[in-house]
Write a protein that holds these residues in place. Structure first.
Motif, PDB file in Angstrom:
ATOM      1  N   ILE A  36      39.569 -91.955   1.736  1.00 51.62           N
ATOM      2  CA  ILE A  36      39.587 -92.949   0.669  1.00 51.62           C
ATOM      3  C   ILE A  36      39.262 -92.343  -0.697  1.00 51.62           C
ATOM      4  O   ILE A  36      39.908 -92.650  -1.695  1.00 51.62           O
ATOM      5  CB  ILE A  36      38.576 -94.079   0.991  1.00 51.62           C
ATOM      6  CG1 ILE A  36      39.054 -94.844   2.231  1.00 51.62           C
ATOM      7  CG2 ILE A  36      38.394 -95.004  -0.194  1.00 51.62           C
ATOM      8  CD1 ILE A  36      38.047 -95.854   2.751  1.00 51.62           C
ATOM      9  N   VAL A  37      38.260 -91.496  -0.725  1.00 52.51           N
ATOM     10  CA  VAL A  37      37.810 -90.956  -2.008  1.00 52.51           C
ATOM     11  C   VAL A  37      38.581 -89.682  -2.341  1.00 52.51           C
ATOM     12  O   VAL A  37      38.690 -88.775  -1.517  1.00 52.51           O
ATOM     13  CB  VAL A  37      36.295 -90.663  -1.969  1.00 52.51           C
ATOM     14  CG1 VAL A  37      35.841 -90.006  -3.271  1.00 52.51           C
ATOM     15  CG2 VAL A  37      35.518 -91.965  -1.732  1.00 52.51           C
ATOM     16  N   LYS A  38      39.125 -89.648  -3.541  1.00 52.61           N
ATOM     17  CA  LYS A  38      39.843 -88.461  -4.005  1.00 52.61           C
ATOM     18  C   LYS A  38      39.208 -87.970  -5.294  1.00 52.61           C
ATOM     19  O   LYS A  38      38.824 -88.764  -6.153  1.00 52.61           O
ATOM     20  CB  LYS A  38      41.317 -88.794  -4.276  1.00 52.61           C
ATOM     21  CG  LYS A  38      42.075 -89.291  -3.059  1.00 52.61           C
ATOM     22  CD  LYS A  38      42.310 -88.204  -2.043  1.00 52.61           C
ATOM     23  CE  LYS A  38      43.162 -88.723  -0.882  1.00 52.61           C
ATOM     24  NZ  LYS A  38      43.270 -87.730   0.206  1.00 52.61           N
ATOM     25  N   ARG A  39      39.148 -86.677  -5.419  1.00 52.88           N
ATOM     26  CA  ARG A  39      38.582 -86.109  -6.641  1.00 52.88           C
ATOM     27  C   ARG A  39      39.676 -85.545  -7.533  1.00 52.88           C
ATOM     28  O   ARG A  39      40.775 -85.236  -7.073  1.00 52.88           O
ATOM     29  CB  ARG A  39      37.593 -85.000  -6.277  1.00 52.88           C
ATOM     30  CG  ARG A  39      36.362 -85.565  -5.602  1.00 52.88           C
ATOM     31  CD  ARG A  39      35.194 -84.614  -5.660  1.00 52.88           C
ATOM     32  NE  ARG A  39      33.980 -85.359  -5.339  1.00 52.88           N
ATOM     33  CZ  ARG A  39      32.751 -84.913  -5.551  1.00 52.88           C
ATOM     34  NH1 ARG A  39      32.551 -83.731  -6.089  1.00 52.88           N
ATOM     35  NH2 ARG A  39      31.707 -85.655  -5.240  1.00 52.88           N
ATOM     36  N   GLY A  40      39.335 -85.419  -8.811  1.00 55.91           N
ATOM     37  CA  GLY A  40      40.275 -84.850  -9.759  1.00 55.91           C
ATOM     38  C   GLY A  40      39.528 -84.115 -10.850  1.00 55.91           C
ATOM     39  O   GLY A  40      38.355 -84.399 -11.118  1.00 55.91           O
ATOM     40  N   ILE A  41      40.196 -83.149 -11.472  1.00 50.68           N
ATOM     41  CA  ILE A  41      39.575 -82.355 -12.535  1.00 50.68           C
ATOM     42  C   ILE A  41      40.609 -82.092 -13.624  1.00 50.68           C
ATOM     43  O   ILE A  41      41.808 -82.003 -13.330  1.00 50.68           O
ATOM     44  CB  ILE A  41      39.008 -81.027 -11.971  1.00 50.68           C
ATOM     45  CG1 ILE A  41      38.163 -80.298 -13.021  1.00 50.68           C
ATOM     46  CG2 ILE A  41      40.117 -80.131 -11.442  1.00 50.68           C
ATOM     47  CD1 ILE A  41      37.363 -79.123 -12.448  1.00 50.68           C
ATOM     48  N   ALA A  42      40.154 -82.015 -14.857  1.00 53.02           N
ATOM     49  CA  ALA A  42      41.063 -81.674 -15.952  1.00 53.02           C
ATOM     50  C   ALA A  42      40.283 -81.045 -17.087  1.00 53.02           C
ATOM     51  O   ALA A  42      39.138 -81.428 -17.362  1.00 53.02           O
ATOM     52  CB  ALA A  42      41.798 -82.913 -16.458  1.00 53.02           C
ATOM     53  N   LEU A  43      40.924 -80.087 -17.721  1.00 55.49           N
ATOM     54  CA  LEU A  43      40.344 -79.441 -18.906  1.00 55.49           C
ATOM     55  C   LEU A  43      41.311 -79.644 -20.055  1.00 55.49           C
ATOM     56  O   LEU A  43      42.464 -79.206 -19.980  1.00 55.49           O
ATOM     57  CB  LEU A  43      40.111 -77.947 -18.628  1.00 55.49           C
ATOM     58  CG  LEU A  43      39.222 -77.175 -19.606  1.00 55.49           C
ATOM     59  CD1 LEU A  43      38.734 -75.879 -18.961  1.00 55.49           C
ATOM     60  CD2 LEU A  43      39.868 -76.894 -20.941  1.00 55.49           C
ATOM     61  N   THR A  44      40.852 -80.345 -21.079  1.00 57.31           N
ATOM     62  CA  THR A  44      41.744 -80.646 -22.206  1.00 57.31           C
ATOM     63  C   THR A  44      41.149 -80.133 -23.515  1.00 57.31           C
ATOM     64  O   THR A  44      39.941 -80.186 -23.718  1.00 57.31           O
ATOM     65  CB  THR A  44      41.987 -82.167 -22.338  1.00 57.31           C
ATOM     66  OG1 THR A  44      40.726 -82.832 -22.464  1.00 57.31           O
ATOM     67  CG2 THR A  44      42.734 -82.710 -21.126  1.00 57.31           C
ATOM     68  N   PRO A  45      42.023 -79.636 -24.394  1.00 53.37           N
ATOM     69  CA  PRO A  45      41.565 -79.098 -25.679  1.00 53.37           C
ATOM     70  C   PRO A  45      41.667 -80.123 -26.803  1.00 53.37           C
ATOM     71  O   PRO A  45      42.331 -81.155 -26.660  1.00 53.37           O
ATOM     72  CB  PRO A  45      42.562 -77.974 -25.927  1.00 53.37           C
ATOM     73  CG  PRO A  45      43.838 -78.533 -25.366  1.00 53.37           C
ATOM     74  CD  PRO A  45      43.460 -79.420 -24.205  1.00 53.37           C
ATOM     75  N   VAL A  46      41.006 -79.819 -27.894  1.00 58.21           N
ATOM     76  CA  VAL A  46      41.110 -80.630 -29.104  1.00 58.21           C
ATOM     77  C   VAL A  46      41.280 -79.704 -30.304  1.00 58.21           C
ATOM     78  O   VAL A  46      40.545 -78.739 -30.451  1.00 58.21           O
ATOM     79  CB  VAL A  46      39.834 -81.479 -29.324  1.00 58.21           C
ATOM     80  CG1 VAL A  46      39.836 -82.100 -30.720  1.00 58.21           C
ATOM     81  CG2 VAL A  46      39.707 -82.562 -28.272  1.00 58.21           C
ATOM     82  N   LYS A  47      42.273 -80.032 -31.099  1.00 60.44           N
ATOM     83  CA  LYS A  47      42.379 -79.411 -32.433  1.00 60.44           C
ATOM     84  C   LYS A  47      42.575 -80.577 -33.396  1.00 60.44           C
ATOM     85  O   LYS A  47      43.509 -81.364 -33.236  1.00 60.44           O
ATOM     86  CB  LYS A  47      43.582 -78.468 -32.496  1.00 60.44           C
ATOM     87  CG  LYS A  47      43.998 -78.095 -33.919  1.00 60.44           C
ATOM     88  CD  LYS A  47      45.244 -77.214 -33.884  1.00 60.44           C
ATOM     89  CE  LYS A  47      46.186 -77.537 -35.023  1.00 60.44           C
ATOM     90  NZ  LYS A  47      46.917 -78.791 -34.839  1.00 60.44           N
ATOM     91  N   PHE A  48      41.677 -80.713 -34.361  1.00 60.44           N
ATOM     92  CA  PHE A  48      41.730 -81.897 -35.219  1.00 60.44           C
ATOM     93  C   PHE A  48      41.712 -81.483 -36.681  1.00 60.44           C
ATOM     94  O   PHE A  48      40.875 -80.671 -37.096  1.00 60.44           O
ATOM     95  CB  PHE A  48      40.546 -82.812 -34.910  1.00 60.44           C
ATOM     96  CG  PHE A  48      40.666 -84.179 -35.537  1.00 60.44           C
ATOM     97  CD1 PHE A  48      41.497 -85.141 -34.976  1.00 60.44           C
ATOM     98  CD2 PHE A  48      39.961 -84.504 -36.688  1.00 60.44           C
ATOM     99  CE1 PHE A  48      41.621 -86.396 -35.555  1.00 60.44           C
ATOM    100  CE2 PHE A  48      40.079 -85.759 -37.269  1.00 60.44           C
ATOM    101  CZ  PHE A  48      40.911 -86.711 -36.696  1.00 60.44           C
ATOM    102  N   GLY A  49      42.628 -82.043 -37.455  1.00 59.50           N
ATOM    103  CA  GLY A  49      42.759 -81.675 -38.863  1.00 59.50           C
ATOM    104  C   GLY A  49      41.742 -82.397 -39.739  1.00 59.50           C
ATOM    105  O   GLY A  49      41.573 -83.602 -39.636  1.00 59.50           O
ATOM    106  N   ILE A  50      41.079 -81.630 -40.601  1.00 59.74           N
ATOM    107  CA  ILE A  50      40.046 -82.183 -41.465  1.00 59.74           C
ATOM    108  C   ILE A  50      40.541 -82.264 -42.909  1.00 59.74           C
ATOM    109  O   ILE A  50      40.943 -81.243 -43.481  1.00 59.74           O
ATOM    110  CB  ILE A  50      38.760 -81.327 -41.394  1.00 59.74           C
ATOM    111  CG1 ILE A  50      38.267 -81.202 -39.958  1.00 59.74           C
ATOM    112  CG2 ILE A  50      37.687 -81.932 -42.309  1.00 59.74           C
ATOM    113  CD1 ILE A  50      37.905 -82.501 -39.266  1.00 59.74           C
ATOM    114  N   SER A  51      40.494 -83.443 -43.433  1.00 63.52           N
ATOM    115  CA  SER A  51      40.780 -83.881 -44.808  1.00 63.52           C
ATOM    116  C   SER A  51      41.419 -85.257 -44.734  1.00 63.52           C
ATOM    117  O   SER A  51      42.018 -85.599 -43.723  1.00 63.52           O
ATOM    118  CB  SER A  51      41.762 -82.968 -45.572  1.00 63.52           C
ATOM    119  OG  SER A  51      41.192 -81.706 -45.807  1.00 63.52           O
ATOM    120  N   PHE A  52      41.228 -86.020 -45.793  1.00 62.00           N
ATOM    121  CA  PHE A  52      42.023 -87.234 -45.946  1.00 62.00           C
ATOM    122  C   PHE A  52      43.450 -86.791 -46.214  1.00 62.00           C
ATOM    123  O   PHE A  52      43.673 -85.881 -47.042  1.00 62.00           O
ATOM    124  CB  PHE A  52      41.549 -88.047 -47.151  1.00 62.00           C
ATOM    125  CG  PHE A  52      40.222 -88.736 -46.970  1.00 62.00           C
ATOM    126  CD1 PHE A  52      40.145 -89.976 -46.345  1.00 62.00           C
ATOM    127  CD2 PHE A  52      39.060 -88.165 -47.458  1.00 62.00           C
ATOM    128  CE1 PHE A  52      38.924 -90.625 -46.215  1.00 62.00           C
ATOM    129  CE2 PHE A  52      37.840 -88.810 -47.324  1.00 62.00           C
ATOM    130  CZ  PHE A  52      37.767 -90.041 -46.695  1.00 62.00           C
TER     131      PHE A  52
END
Lengths: 781, 490
Positions: free
Chosen positions: A442-458
């Motif tokens: 019944i129980v299943k596990r999962g894993i994920a590695l995700t990156p972030v690149k975010f632009g700074i300025s209005f």
């Protein structure tokens, strides 16, 4: 507490300089309940209370409005409608004149303010509101973007197109291609302190408004327009907010404007504090999106071309939807290089509340689309999504041009991801999880590695400016003011650290004062993660001006070269002698040196040509990555986040304790957006999730069971930002994507990782279970 | 009349307060903020969910003075007669130094915007008093009723673990003052009925259960308020007029819980908190379920009797109690009647309660040692969430076959309801997957759930069926996990 102690004149370092873990300046007041929010302020004698009457249909012409019973209700002093607005009945921040203070002739969403009751008590105003009889001629309402045509249906602002290379050709020539559709839900800000405004009438045309707002200058301008008076007649002040998250960037305007109009009309102070339900019903939220994507790729998983259409439910007015949907496109790449790309935004008109800024400002929705595309490629090829991610990262000296033609010059995503991958033992745990799943029913596990690149300025270049005002009094104490607002993020203490550092005085000598339009004018919203970058620089500039004058004065008076005037902790070495800072200040005063300065800063290097879709809209990028592991009950879709590891960079941090709190809090908020925070409207357009009983933000028991958060200690900003720090408000929000993808990974296991789960957000237990069912059906298991 | 008092008396921090002008629907938060200018407690939601208004209420229960966190926003002043209300303003020491909970929150950066912080401090204070060295599970359970939007809770839980390194509970002001406070509260407790106001201003606090019966006989349409976790919202959210109001929360005669001849009797005024350990001891599956009802503040106020009496289709205690075969005692004047709990629920918003009648107690048979019993609650968010579907299963297996079975669901119909067709499909058959699969179509005879903001009808039906599958796995002893868990159960 905060007893005025004499500065230590022998200290080796000041207290509270930059790069120290200084606690929040209001921490003592927070924990004792002594921090004053607007509803806690002593009310001026005779203060009245307002309540907004909200529309009960999603779209309709107002045929008749019978407010007699409202006016006759106990305690009611006045009832305002659109006709009572003496100036312009509009508070649209975009200048499109599409957002009335009070509805006029028609209503365009269920919950739109139509009238305002002003009564002796809040309770009386609320009760009276319910007595209104308004007849509507109901019109067809557009409630959802599903089924709308992004290219031909009504938009609230012009869409944007980003283009580099020939995406259509790249996709058609690619060995493989996939197209699909993704739904990403919106999000309510759920600041704990709701909207509130207290307007106190003054003499002449003056009014002072205490507003819980991230953008005092805009509130000032909107109040002035609504009253038909010059901006100089309106003063807006905010000491602190009980949370903002973007929800108080423009949404405070309405409450402030109505309170001010009533206050001036009745010549009494007026306070408006909507009930939580009205707050959630009548104010905008994070945009939900429908994302169409097509991707061409090769057998190794290299993306060759992508085509996106980001359709957003904007609601009835433009508000900030133009720039929000622009930013979605600016982040349709997340950290990935697209050899050929076309991305189109469609900010669609709907008969729902006008959506607005929310931490990340469209960026998160853009990035969620990018990560879905990664998943599609990975499942099509039977590869680990992390492998596809790494394969498509921006390069450092090549493959480094964004869809908006800005070159990425500061890329550290590979390093971040590699360090995190090792630290959290991604590979080992992926093997363990596979073994667990093979043996678990019944129980299943999962894993994920995700990156972030975010632009700074209005992305609106002109917002990238800030002002500050610093006074040094003759006892050496310092009064600090700037245009940034404090909503809990620790901006005030960070900027005070900068000023303390500049003067080399203990932070206890620096008084942080409420943000007010009367001291620093024409400020930008405290938004776009820019608070410390902009206001820190402006305050440093102001302090430096005074410091320069003190240096010149000391050099002249003591007849030493300026190089021999050195600021030491709480004292100044002039030649061979050390003079307490306060004494030098007194001497300067006696010599008629100006001890006050206005500081200013504008971000260099940035420019943006929206028509061409080209430029350098971001001063720099902030990076991070998260790895999450979940367990899913495949009978019910319930899940638990077992563990999350985060590595995030904040440059040479001004205050790592504050930054850590931002990263932890942003991750949880991002996780909430993608998991349990579900906004539900019914077929009439009524929001059914309008209070915490129905709208579920994360609790302490939703945190990952194991939660390891690290700030990259090697990080420093490649650009000369304030002490080489980096912005931290928004970027870590997107780390929450790791939970969505871990859930997706767990779901995928029921079909042997052969089918892309296409798990939409928010991934409520229901959506997870339905995805499980879909995959089981597809795999015939 | 000499046995009637015309004012509510309570101890507010250090002050004795007598209020002759309490409105029946006046909330504690309004008293604090508007009348007493104690503005440290915040209103975040006015419905008992966010915890920003958390204060402690001290009361003498079975001779002992206990302090519990409550939501001031939905707690009525009329329910506080003879109580000690402790607000955030009471924590700082006279010399201005911070309380250990406050200092830990400061040092571990537990506040950002600060608006929720006073509520967190009060919840952590209550936790520290009852468990000075709390486990992570205790911390999370204690904080289920407190929302923070800024910190992500990590810093707050770090502070929670550290409080005892800042001070000892025995040295705390409330501990040192315990005898004094008990004496002052005892002096207020004059065993008189409290009556204030007339008509729509009328409130009554009966002196005893018999007095309650008398009051209700005279005022058969009065609103009975026990914990106010539901009625509180009628006032704050719907602005309903609820007078005349009869407050029963302070009646010790309704707060008894005990066991006799294999049946537990729970007085209608027993709070979830008061019932929790006793029920978990005798019927272990009920412990984790109660831990997921509301937050700590709601469990301290809300009563099992109220959960039954208000007749909600998504109340969490009726389905398991129905599955256990519970009965209900109702009383009017001196008359009592007892009926099976499932028969109390007639239709949506309609219960078998006559004017003047009140729920006095619920009687719960303890399952036989070999019986299988489970209750599964499904929500969007694990904790402090209103149920989408709740399934309760009570089953005996004799010689491999189902010899008796009672199954009840919440969230699947207009009332808490037994799955009689499903039961029939199971009874007498082998307790195995084949039987369960064959019984699943019977759910469609028993239930036609609705779609709403908590779940779709499709999900409700699918999950309801799957809960029966889960029950089979749990009772079949495979040792494999049958669901995800936040904590390893003891």
């Amino acid at each position: 507490m905060n007893r005025h102690a004499l500065p230590d004149l022998t200290a080796k370092a000041i207290s509270g300089g930059v790069a120290t873990d200084r606690r929040h300046d209001s921490a003592h007041k927070h924990v004792t309940g002594e921090a004053v929010y607007i509803d806690d302020m002593p009310e001026p004698a005779g203060t009245l209370h307002g309540c907004l009457g909200l529309s009960t249909v999603a779209h309709g012409a107002i045929v008749a409005m019978d407010l007699a019973a409202v006016r006759a209700a106990p305690g009611v002093v006045d009832v305002l409608t659109a006709g009572d607005i003496p100036g312009v009945n509009d508070i649209s921040p975009s200048g499109r004149h599409d957002e009335p203070v009070l509805a006029e002739g028609k209503v365009q969403f269920l919950g739109q303010p139509v009238f305002a009751v002003i009564a002796e008590t809040r309770e009386q105003a609320r009760r009276a509101c319910k007595l209104a009889k308004i007849d509507y001629d109901e019109l067809p309402a557009v409630l959802d973007v599903e089924g709308l045509d992004p290219l031909s249906d009504r938009l609230v602002a012009p869409g944007l197109t980003l283009k580099r290379g020939n995406a259509a050709e790249a996709i058609s020539k690619a060995p493989r291609s996939i197209s699909g559709k993704m739904r990403v839900g919106g999000q309510d800000h759920f600041y704990l302190e709701g909207h509130i405004a207290l307007a106190v009438p003054g003499e002449d045309r003056d009014v002072t408004v205490h507003s819980s707002t991230q953008h005092p200058s805009e509130v000032q301008h909107m109040v002035a327009h609504a009253l038909g008076v010059p901006s100089h007649a309106v003063t807006v002040e905010v000491r602190r907010m009980g949370g903002g998250f973007g929800g108080k960037e423009t949404q405070s305007n309405q409450f402030a404007a109505i309170a001010a109009v009533a206050a001036k009309k009745l010549v009494r102070a007026v306070k408006i504090r909507p009930d939580r339900d009205d707050d959630m019903t009548a104010t905008g939220k994070r945009h939900d999106f429908l994302i169409d994507y097509e991707v061409g790729f090769d057998d190794e998983g290299n993306i060759l071309g992508v085509d996106y259409v980001y359709a957003a439910r904007c609601g009835f007015s433009s508000d900030l939807s133009g720039p929000v949907t622009d930013r979605a496109l600016f982040h349709c790449d997340n950290a990935y290089f697209y050899p050929a790309v076309k991305a189109v935004s469609a900010p669609l008109y709907t008969n729902t509340v006008s959506n607005t800024a929310f931490r990340g400002f469209g960026g998160p929705q853009g990035m969620v689309g990018a990560e879905r595309v990664i998943d599609e490629v990975a499942f099509a090829l039977g590869k680990d999504p992390l492998e596809i991610r790494k394969r498509n990262f921006y390069g450092v000296s090549e493959r480094n041009v964004t869809p908006y033609h800005q070159t990425v010059e500061d890329n550290v995503v590979q390093r971040i991801v590699e360090e995190l991958e090792t630290a959290c033992d991604y590979a080992g745990r992926r093997r363990e999880i596979a073994a667990f799943n093979a043996n678990s029913g019944i129980v299943k596990r999962g894993i994920a590695l995700t990156p972030v690149k975010f632009g700074i300025s209005f992305t609106a270049t002109h917002f990238n400016q800030a002002g500050a005002l610093v006074h040094v009094y003759t006892d050496g104490s310092v009064h600090l003011n700037h245009g940034g607002t404090e909503m809990g993020q620790g901006l005030y203490v960070k900027v005070a650290q900068v000023v303390a550092e500049t003067f080399q005085i203990d932070i206890e000598q620096v008084k942080i004062t409420a943000t007010t339009t009367g001291k620093v004018p024409n400020t930008s919203a405290t938004a776009a993660s820019s608070g410390s970058d902009l206001n820190g620089m402006a305050a440093q500039n102001a302090a430096q001006q005074i410091k320069d004058r003190l240096v010149a004065f000391a050099a002249e008076k003591y007849e030493v070269p300026v190089e021999q005037v050195v600021f030491l902790p709480n004292r100044v070495r002039v030649g061979n002698q050390e003079i307490p800072f306060g004494d030098l200040v007194k001497q300067a005063y006696m010599a008629r040196v100006q001890l006050s300065a206005a500081g200013f800063y504008k971000t260099p290097k940035i420019h943006w040509d929206r028509e061409k879709g080209e430029g350098h809209p971001f001063y720099y990028f902030a990076y991070g990555a998260a790895c999450s592991e979940v367990s899913v009950d495949t009978l019910t879709g319930e899940y638990v986040v077992e563990r999350t590891d985060i590595l995030h960079e904040t440059g040479r941090s001004l205050n790592r304790a504050i930054d850590l709190g931002q990263v932890e809090g942003a991750f949880i908020q991002g996780m909430g957006w993608l998991t349990t925070e579900e906004l539900v409207w019914d077929e009439k357009g009524r929001l059914r999730t309008h209070a915490p009983s129905t709208y579920k933000i994360p609790l302490a028991s939703d945190r990952p069971k194991i939660f390891n958060v690290a700030l990259a200690d090697w990080s420093e900003n490649a650009e000369p930002t304030i002490h080489k720090s980096k912005a931290v408000g928004e970027p870590p929000f997107m780390l929450g994507m790791s939970v969505l993808h871990a859930l997706s990974d767990a779901v995928a296991s029921v079909a042997g990782h052969r089918v892309c789960p296409r798990l939409d957000a928010p991934a409520t237990p229901e959506r997870v279970l339905m995805a499980v069912e879909r995959l089981r059906a597809a795999a015939g298991t | 009349m000499t046995n009637i008092r015309r004012e509510i008396r309570l101890l507010l921090n250090g002050d004795e307060v007598a209020l002759a002008d309490v409105r029946p629907d006046e909330t504690l938060l309004d008293l604090l903020r508007l009348r007493r200018s104690l503005r440290g407690s915040k209103e975040g939601c006015a419905e008992g969910d966010c915890g920003a208004c958390t204060v402690l209420v001290g009361r003498v229960s079975n001779g002992e003075l206990i302090y519990e966190g409550v939501n001031a926003c939905i707690r009525f002043v009329g329910s506080l007669d003879g109580c000690h209300v402790v607000t955030i303003e009471h924590l700082k020491r006279p010399d201005g130094s911070l309380h250990p909970v406050q200092q830990a929150m400061v040092d571990f950066h537990g506040s950002q915007c600060g608006f929720c912080t006073p509520g967190f401090v009060m919840s952590l204070y209550a936790l520290w008093m009852r468990s000075p060295e709390p486990s992570d599970r205790e911390i999370e359970t204690a904080l289920q009723g407190n929302l923070c939007r800024c910190t992500g809770y990590e810093a707050i839980t770090r502070a929670a673990r550290a409080v005892s390194s800042y001070g000892r509970v025995t040295e705390d002001a409330l501990a040192r003052e315990r005898d004094n406070i008990r004496a002052r509260l005892a002096a207020m407790h004059d065993r008189k009925r409290v009556e204030i106001g007339e008509g729509e201003d009328r409130l009554v606090v009966p002196a005893s259960v018999d007095d309650l019966a008398e009051v209700l006989a005279a005022e058969p349409t009065a609103t009975i308020v026990a914990g106010s976790t539901d009625v509180g919202l009628w006032v704050t959210k719907f602005m309903r007029d609820i007078a005349p109001v009869v407050f029963t929360g302070g009646l010790e005669g309704l707060q008894q819980i005990g066991e006799m001849n294999g049946t537990i009797t729970i007085g209608a005024g027993v709070s979830y908190t008061a019932a929790r350990d006793f029920l978990a001891w005798r019927i272990p599956a009920l412990g984790p379920l109660i831990d997921r009802i509301g937050g700590d503040q709601v469990r301290n106020m809300g009563t099992i009797g109220g959960n039954i009496a208000n007749g909600s289709p998504i109340g969490d205690t009726p389905p398991p109690l129905i599955a256990l075969g519970a009965t209900l005692t109702l009383r009017r004047g001196a008359e009592r009647r007892t009926l099976p709990l499932e028969d109390f629920f007639i239709d949506y918003g309609k219960q078998d309660r006559q004017p003047g009648e009140f729920v006095e107690a619920v009687h719960v048979p303890i399952p036989a040692p070999k019986a299988h019993f489970a209750a599964y609650k499904i929500t969007k968010r694990r904790d402090e969430d209103i149920t989408a579907v709740l399934g309760a299963f009570h089953l005996h297996v004799t010689d491999g076959k189902v010899s008796s079975v009672r199954i009840a669901y919440g969230g699947m119909a207009a009332t808490p309801k037994r799955a009689r067709a499903v039961e029939a499909a199971l009874l007498g058959r082998p307790w195995n997957a084949e039987t369960v699969e064959a019984a699943l179509p019977a759910f469609d005879e028993d239930f036609q759930p609705i779609s709403d903001m908590r779940a779709s009808a499709t999900y409700r039906m699918l999950a309801a069926k799957n809960l029966l599958r889960r029950f089979l796995v749990e009772t079949s002893g495979t040792g494999k996990p049958f669901t995800v868990k936040r904590y390893e159960e003891a």
